[in-house]
Design a protein around this motif. Structure first.
Motif, PDB file in Angstrom:
ATOM      1  N   GLU B  17       0.843  -1.200   0.000  1.00  0.00           N
ATOM      2  CA  GLU B  17       0.000   0.000   0.000  1.00  0.00           C
ATOM      3  C   GLU B  17       0.878   1.249   0.000  1.00  0.00           C
ATOM      4  O   GLU B  17       1.462   1.615   1.018  1.00  0.00           O
ATOM      5  CB  GLU B  17      -0.909  -0.019   1.225  1.00  0.00           C
ATOM      6  N   SER B  18       0.951   1.933  -1.112  1.00  0.00           N
ATOM      7  CA  SER B  18       1.814   3.110  -1.247  1.00  0.00           C
ATOM      8  C   SER B  18       1.266   4.296  -0.459  1.00  0.00           C
ATOM      9  O   SER B  18       0.043   4.430  -0.294  1.00  0.00           O
ATOM     10  CB  SER B  18       1.959   3.496  -2.716  1.00  0.00           C
ATOM     11  N   SER B  19       2.156   5.166  -0.008  1.00  0.00           N
ATOM     12  CA  SER B  19       1.749   6.355   0.744  1.00  0.00           C
ATOM     13  C   SER B  19       2.851   7.399   0.704  1.00  0.00           C
ATOM     14  O   SER B  19       3.931   7.159   0.156  1.00  0.00           O
ATOM     15  CB  SER B  19       1.421   5.969   2.187  1.00  0.00           C
ATOM     16  N   SER B  20       2.553   8.564   1.274  1.00  0.00           N
ATOM     17  CA  SER B  20       3.521   9.659   1.299  1.00  0.00           C
ATOM     18  C   SER B  20       3.614  10.272   2.688  1.00  0.00           C
ATOM     19  O   SER B  20       2.612  10.372   3.396  1.00  0.00           O
ATOM     20  CB  SER B  20       3.121  10.761   0.300  1.00  0.00           C
ATOM     21  N   ARG B  61      12.383   1.567  -2.928  1.00  0.00           N
ATOM     22  CA  ARG B  61      10.958   1.894  -2.909  1.00  0.00           C
ATOM     23  C   ARG B  61      10.695   3.319  -2.412  1.00  0.00           C
ATOM     24  O   ARG B  61       9.533   3.722  -2.271  1.00  0.00           O
ATOM     25  CB  ARG B  61      10.217   0.885  -2.012  1.00  0.00           C
ATOM     26  N   LEU B  62      11.726   4.079  -2.169  1.00  0.00           N
ATOM     27  CA  LEU B  62      11.588   5.433  -1.633  1.00  0.00           C
ATOM     28  C   LEU B  62      11.924   6.478  -2.683  1.00  0.00           C
ATOM     29  O   LEU B  62      12.888   6.321  -3.433  1.00  0.00           O
ATOM     30  CB  LEU B  62      12.527   5.623  -0.427  1.00  0.00           C
ATOM     31  N   LYS B  63      11.121   7.539  -2.703  1.00  0.00           N
ATOM     32  CA  LYS B  63      11.422   8.687  -3.549  1.00  0.00           C
ATOM     33  C   LYS B  63      11.159   9.952  -2.760  1.00  0.00           C
ATOM     34  O   LYS B  63      10.086  10.112  -2.175  1.00  0.00           O
ATOM     35  CB  LYS B  63      10.568   8.695  -4.818  1.00  0.00           C
ATOM     36  N   ALA B  64      12.133  10.848  -2.757  1.00  0.00           N
ATOM     37  CA  ALA B  64      12.012  12.120  -2.046  1.00  0.00           C
ATOM     38  C   ALA B  64      11.916  13.247  -3.053  1.00  0.00           C
ATOM     39  O   ALA B  64      12.619  13.259  -4.066  1.00  0.00           O
ATOM     40  CB  ALA B  64      13.215  12.341  -1.136  1.00  0.00           C
ATOM     41  N   THR B  65      11.013  14.195  -2.770  1.00  0.00           N
ATOM     42  CA  THR B  65      10.830  15.364  -3.620  1.00  0.00           C
ATOM     43  C   THR B  65      10.875  16.620  -2.763  1.00  0.00           C
ATOM     44  O   THR B  65      10.640  16.573  -1.551  1.00  0.00           O
ATOM     45  CB  THR B  65       9.503  15.295  -4.386  1.00  0.00           C
ATOM     46  N   LEU B  66      11.158  17.749  -3.417  1.00  0.00           N
ATOM     47  CA  LEU B  66      11.317  19.001  -2.679  1.00  0.00           C
ATOM     48  C   LEU B  66      10.633  20.151  -3.408  1.00  0.00           C
ATOM     49  O   LEU B  66      10.770  20.287  -4.628  1.00  0.00           O
ATOM     50  CB  LEU B  66      12.803  19.333  -2.515  1.00  0.00           C
ATOM     51  N   THR B  67       9.849  20.950  -2.634  1.00  0.00           N
ATOM     52  CA  THR B  67       9.345  22.225  -3.130  1.00  0.00           C
ATOM     53  C   THR B  67       9.965  23.318  -2.263  1.00  0.00           C
ATOM     54  O   THR B  67      10.791  23.040  -1.410  1.00  0.00           O
ATOM     55  CB  THR B  67       7.808  22.306  -3.033  1.00  0.00           C
ATOM     56  N   ILE B  75       6.586   6.322  -0.434  1.00  0.00           N
ATOM     57  CA  ILE B  75       6.956   4.917  -0.273  1.00  0.00           C
ATOM     58  C   ILE B  75       6.049   4.112  -1.201  1.00  0.00           C
ATOM     59  O   ILE B  75       4.823   4.088  -1.018  1.00  0.00           O
ATOM     60  CB  ILE B  75       6.779   4.432   1.180  1.00  0.00           C
ATOM     61  N   THR B  76       6.663   3.482  -2.177  1.00  0.00           N
ATOM     62  CA  THR B  76       5.909   2.733  -3.187  1.00  0.00           C
ATOM     63  C   THR B  76       5.966   1.242  -2.876  1.00  0.00           C
ATOM     64  O   THR B  76       7.040   0.680  -2.694  1.00  0.00           O
ATOM     65  CB  THR B  76       6.489   2.989  -4.583  1.00  0.00           C
ATOM     66  N   ALA B  77       4.783   0.618  -2.831  1.00  0.00           N
ATOM     67  CA  ALA B  77       4.675  -0.833  -2.571  1.00  0.00           C
ATOM     68  C   ALA B  77       5.566  -1.254  -1.413  1.00  0.00           C
ATOM     69  O   ALA B  77       6.483  -2.069  -1.581  1.00  0.00           O
ATOM     70  CB  ALA B  77       5.004  -1.622  -3.835  1.00  0.00           C
ATOM     71  N   PRO B  78       5.329  -0.684  -0.208  1.00  0.00           N
ATOM     72  CA  PRO B  78       6.230  -0.955   0.920  1.00  0.00           C
ATOM     73  C   PRO B  78       6.215  -2.414   1.349  1.00  0.00           C
ATOM     74  O   PRO B  78       5.226  -3.136   1.167  1.00  0.00           O
ATOM     75  CB  PRO B  78       5.691  -0.056   2.033  1.00  0.00           C
ATOM     76  N   LYS B  79       7.339  -2.816   1.948  1.00  0.00           N
ATOM     77  CA  LYS B  79       7.497  -4.146   2.526  1.00  0.00           C
ATOM     78  C   LYS B  79       7.678  -3.985   4.043  1.00  0.00           C
ATOM     79  O   LYS B  79       8.027  -2.894   4.516  1.00  0.00           O
ATOM     80  CB  LYS B  79       8.717  -4.842   1.916  1.00  0.00           C
ATOM     81  N   PRO B  80       7.473  -5.062   4.798  1.00  0.00           N
ATOM     82  CA  PRO B  80       7.645  -4.955   6.264  1.00  0.00           C
ATOM     83  C   PRO B  80       8.994  -4.385   6.682  1.00  0.00           C
ATOM     84  O   PRO B  80       9.083  -3.680   7.695  1.00  0.00           O
ATOM     85  CB  PRO B  80       7.466  -6.407   6.733  1.00  0.00           C
TER      86      PRO B  80
END
Lengths: 114, 108
Positions: B17-20, B61-67, B75-80
């Motif tokens: 379950e992806s989230s931010s 599975r991690l991507k960081a963005t900046l404004t 976090i895309t398709a996270p694992k335990p």
């Protein structure tokens, strides 16, 4: 060494006693930082060393706290007359230069003041 | 005064379950925005540094963005094994100001 080493990993002391916390940074790292992490709180900046000099001591909570660094390497954080509110995890970090480089953290010293 | 605020405080996800995660900051003379991961009983471990608005960095599975005022850690398709506390920090010349962190729990 391979990483930043801190000792002791745990310290239990009585209120009013003095404690010394030690940090061995990564060899060759010129910058060294002390942070404090209380339960549920963010990391709180304490002091920064460049070489053996501390350009910024503004984060030290009171004059009971002091720190030194010798030989551009090992650092000691001393807390005199400890109080219960000093209980926290004390983290040390080092980096090759100033903030342009990422920080490498030790595992911290858990200080408990009874 | 420099300020870094992270939300939510805690996030429980099902595996996949992806989230931010959000980090908003007010720091004078910002030189970099940092993300760290912290496991229980350990010191924070560096993940990313972002230097300018629009910049993105990825690691597994991690991507960081900046404004100009916020950073997001996706976090895309996270694992335990992605379960940890994620810390955001904003740096000026030499000092990092940290947020309180987001504790992520990923259930299998």
């Amino acid at each position: 060494g391979a990483g930043v080493s801190q000792s002791p990993s745990n310290k239990v002391t009585e209120k009013g006693k003095d404690v010394e916390l030690r940090c061995d940074p990564i060899s060759g790292h010129t910058a060294l930082y002390w942070y404090r992490q209380s339960l549920g709180q963010g990391l709180e900046f304490l002091i920064y060393f460049q070489g053996n000099s501390a350009p910024d001591k503004s984060g030290l909570p009171s004059d009971r706290f002091s720190a030194e660094r010798t030989g551009g390497s090992v650092s000691t954080l001393t807390i005199q007359r400890t109080q219960q509110e000093d209980s926290a995890v004390y983290l040390c970090a080092s980096s090759r230069y100033r903030l342009d480089e990422k920080l490498f953290f030790g595992s911290g010293t858990q200080l408990s003041v009874l | 005064e420099d300020q870094v605020t992270q939300s939510p405080e805690a996030l429980r996800l099902q595996e996949g379950e992806s989230s931010s995660l959000n980090c908003s900051y007010t720091v004078s003379g910002l030189r970099g925005l940092f993300w760290y991961r912290q496991d229980p009983g350990k010191g924070p471990e560096f993940l990313f540094t972002l230097y300018s608005a629009g910049e993105e960095k990825e690691k597994e599975r991690l991507k960081a963005t900046l404004t100009k005022k916020e950073s997001f850690l996706h976090i895309t398709a996270p694992k335990p094994e992605d379960s940890a506390t994620y810390l955001c920090a904003a740096g000026n010349d030499y000092k990092l100001s940290f947020g309180a962190g987001t504790t992520v729990t990923v259930r299998a």
